[in-house]
Structures are given as C-alpha cells and as structure tokens.
Design a protein around this motif. Structure first.
Motif, mmCIF file in Angstrom:
data_model
loop_
_atom_site.group_PDB
_atom_site.id
_atom_site.type_symbol
_atom_site.label_atom_id
_atom_site.label_comp_id
_atom_site.label_asym_id
_atom_site.label_seq_id
_atom_site.Cartn_x
_atom_site.Cartn_y
_atom_site.Cartn_z
ATOM 1 N N ALA A 163 11.149 -0.606 24.400
ATOM 2 C CA ALA A 163 10.181 -1.716 25.011
ATOM 3 C C ALA A 163 8.867 -1.544 24.757
ATOM 4 O O ALA A 163 8.388 -0.387 24.519
ATOM 5 C CB ALA A 163 10.436 -1.677 26.673
ATOM 6 N N THR A 165 4.379 -2.710 25.622
ATOM 7 C CA THR A 165 3.345 -3.110 26.869
ATOM 8 C C THR A 165 2.618 -4.105 26.253
ATOM 9 O O THR A 165 3.099 -4.773 25.409
ATOM 10 C CB THR A 165 2.628 -1.783 27.172
ATOM 11 N N TRP A 172 7.518 1.987 24.901
ATOM 12 C CA TRP A 172 7.927 2.951 25.642
ATOM 13 C C TRP A 172 9.263 3.488 24.723
ATOM 14 O O TRP A 172 10.067 2.859 24.139
ATOM 15 C CB TRP A 172 8.790 2.391 26.787
ATOM 16 N N VAL A 181 10.706 9.811 29.073
ATOM 17 C CA VAL A 181 10.332 8.696 28.512
ATOM 18 C C VAL A 181 8.818 8.660 28.477
ATOM 19 O O VAL A 181 8.098 9.322 29.508
ATOM 20 C CB VAL A 181 10.675 7.359 29.440
ATOM 21 N N LEU A 183 4.967 7.035 26.515
ATOM 22 C CA LEU A 183 4.327 5.899 25.914
ATOM 23 C C LEU A 183 3.646 6.236 24.590
ATOM 24 O O LEU A 183 2.710 7.299 24.743
ATOM 25 C CB LEU A 183 3.269 5.118 26.861
ATOM 26 N N HIS A 205 16.535 4.936 29.614
ATOM 27 C CA HIS A 205 15.453 4.069 29.146
ATOM 28 C C HIS A 205 14.918 2.874 30.366
ATOM 29 O O HIS A 205 15.366 1.972 30.324
ATOM 30 C CB HIS A 205 16.224 3.196 28.180
ATOM 31 N N GLU A 206 14.060 3.654 31.076
ATOM 32 C CA GLU A 206 13.377 3.079 32.101
ATOM 33 C C GLU A 206 11.873 2.796 31.851
ATOM 34 O O GLU A 206 11.191 3.873 31.695
ATOM 35 C CB GLU A 206 13.585 3.579 33.505
ATOM 36 N N THR A 207 11.296 1.646 32.041
ATOM 37 C CA THR A 207 9.970 1.501 31.598
ATOM 38 C C THR A 207 9.086 1.981 33.099
ATOM 39 O O THR A 207 9.527 2.004 34.114
ATOM 40 C CB THR A 207 9.386 -0.001 31.431
ATOM 41 N N HIS A 216 -1.281 3.694 33.036
ATOM 42 C CA HIS A 216 0.385 3.777 33.489
ATOM 43 C C HIS A 216 0.574 5.235 33.514
ATOM 44 O O HIS A 216 -0.231 6.162 33.427
ATOM 45 C CB HIS A 216 1.222 3.347 32.337
#
Length: 306
Positions: A163, A165, A172, A181, A183, A205-207, A216
């Motif tokens: 994903a 941003t 991500w 995970v 960034l 896979h979780e933002t 963040h």
C-alpha cells in the motif's frame, strides 16, 4: 467529433498511460465499450500525434510521447488535493446546475483506481510502476540501494509492498528480515526489482496510522489546540485534512482535536505560530515543546560561548 467520443478519449488517455489497464479486454471492460470501438479510438489518438505502442497485446502510451509528462501532472490528485476539490464543489448550493455538471465531468474522467495508478513524479516513475506491479501481482520485491535515514547507508531490502501513503511519497511493506511492517520513502529507492516469489506474510499486511501532519507510528496520542483564525487558516492550508477535525468555537477561535503519531509534527507548526496557538489538555505535547525550547537555548548558549 461528438461529445461521447471526446469524453471516452479523455478517459482512454490516462488508462494508456498507466500499466495496470493494458489489454483491449481490460480497457473494454473499464470503459464499457466494444473492442472495435477501442481500436478506432486508439487510431484516432495516434493520428493526433500520440505514440501508442502494442506489445504482447498490451497497449501503452509511450513515455516519449508528446505531452506524456503533462498527462501525468494533470491527472493525479493526492488525497489532500481531492479533499480540497471535493470541499470546494460541495460548498456550492445543491440546486446549482454548475455543481452537478462539475461532478459529472470529474467522475467521467477519474476514478480512485485511476488516480492511484497515475504517477506524478517523473524521477520515481519507473520505480512506482514496478511497485504497482508487485502489489497487483502480490510479489516480493527488492528495494535496491535504499537510502535509509536511520542507518545512514545504502542497502538492498527484500520486502512485500502492499500500500501507498499520501502522494505516493512512501510505501507500506512487510520486511521479512525485520519481521514487521515498515514505511519506505519511494524517493530513496535507487531501483526496484520484482521477484518471482509470491507474498508469504500477507496476514501481517496492515497499514499503520498516518496523522494529519503526515507522521506515522504505531502509537496515537490525543492533542487539542486552540487556534486563532490566522493559525486555523494556515493549518488547513498546509494540512488540508485537519479541516475534518476542527471546530469553530467562537468567532475568532477554532479547536483542533486529533490523534498524532508523534509530537514532532504539531510542535513544528506551533513553534512557528506560538502567539496564535494555545495547547489545551495535552501535557505530553506541552512537555515535548518545552524540552525542544530548552535544547535550542542550550545550543544557542553553547554557540555564543564559543
């Protein structure tokens, strides 16, 4: 040329500039027209001077085609730009025919999938196209010569990108070596290679949470700020998504209530407008800023002593 065809051509151009919509079948489904109509449309665009290549049944607008960079810059809306545009249109009275026409034309040209796939920064265009490919294909990839701000060195990183941003500035990824995970800034990737290996850690896979200051982390810290009209306007201009979390409590006073991932973002904003902002019920933020000021004074005193 009749208007429906013009609208269809305007929809087709960004699709051809984007790697995801590639075959005639995919384009036909996206635009809801027959294949023979698309062939005629592509020929029309070619006669207009655009360079459209066909390779393995994949149609693509060549990057060397006239106006390619202009299309990229024109057709991309960041989430903040989209919010400002939506707010401006929604502010028009519902009975105003111009409002309805604006929405109709915008929605005929853009959809969220398309907006996400059109690249705005030429210098990272190839990397982003490859990132899209890895995400769509659910493949592991290698960030080659990634310039890490934390370790201050270049290294290759095996990741599972999933994903983006705001503004595609960061992606991500799950990094197997770190087991978590992370960034990664797209502008710090020298090159990008998609592997043949499929994702192995999709369950992770979780933002994370991104605050209005574009910071963040895994933590969320509540803050409240009382702002003058000047500070409120500057905040919404610099960070448009803040408008959703602000409330006017007096004629010349606004209240921001939000969660932040780090005190760094709001602190930078407050220090530039300290006469116009009051920290409310946020002792952690107040202490953070006090320490910042104390550190700056110590540095200043040390410099003067030298």
């Amino acid at each position: 040329m009749e208007q429906p065809k013009i609208e269809r051509l305007l929809q087709l151009i960004p699709l051809l500039a984007n790697n995801h919509y590639a075959t005639i079948e995919e384009l036909s489904q996206q635009l809801n027209v027959q294949a023979r109509t698309l062939y005629r449309d592509i020929n029309t665009l070619r006669k207009s001077g655009l360079v459209i290549n066909k390779e393995n049944n994949i149609y693509k607008l060549d990057k060397k085609s006239p106006y390619f960079e202009d299309f990229s810059d024109l057709l991309y809306f960041s989430p903040e730009e989209a919010y400002v545009l939506k707010s401006a249109i929604d502010s028009i009275d519902d009975t105003n025919i111009i409002k309805q026409n604006l929405k109709k034309k915008l929605y005929s040209l853009y959809d969220y999938k398309l907006v996400a796939d059109v690249v705005v920064k030429p210098q990272i265009k190839d990397n982003l196209h490859n990132l899209f490919s890895a995400i769509e294909g659910q493949k592991q990839a290698i960030l080659q010569n990634y310039n890490s701000a934390h370790s201050n060195n270049l290294s290759d990183r095996l990741v599972e990108p999933f994903a983006f941003t705001t503004n595609f500035e960061q992606v991500w990824c799950f990094e197997p070596a770190a087991g978590c995970v992370k960034l990664f800034k797209t502008g710090r990737i020298e090159s990008f290679t998609v592997t043949d290996n499929s994702w192995q850690f999709s369950a992770w896979h979780e933002t994370g949470y991104l605050d209005i200051f574009r910071m963040h982390s895994s933590q969320r810290m509540p803050i409240q700020l009382r702002l003058s009209v000047r500070a409120a306007n500057l905040l919404m201009e610099e960070y448009p998504l803040a408008a959703e979390q602000m409330q006017q409590i007096e004629d010349n006073c606004w209240l921001l209530t939000t969660n932040v991932c780090s005190y760094e973002g709001p602190a930078r904003f407050i220090l530039g407008l300290y006469h116009d902002i009051e920290i409310v019920n946020s002792p952690g933020l107040a202490q953070f800023i006090s320490e910042k000021i104390r550190n700056m004074r110590e540095i200043d005193q040390s410099a003067n002593a030298d």
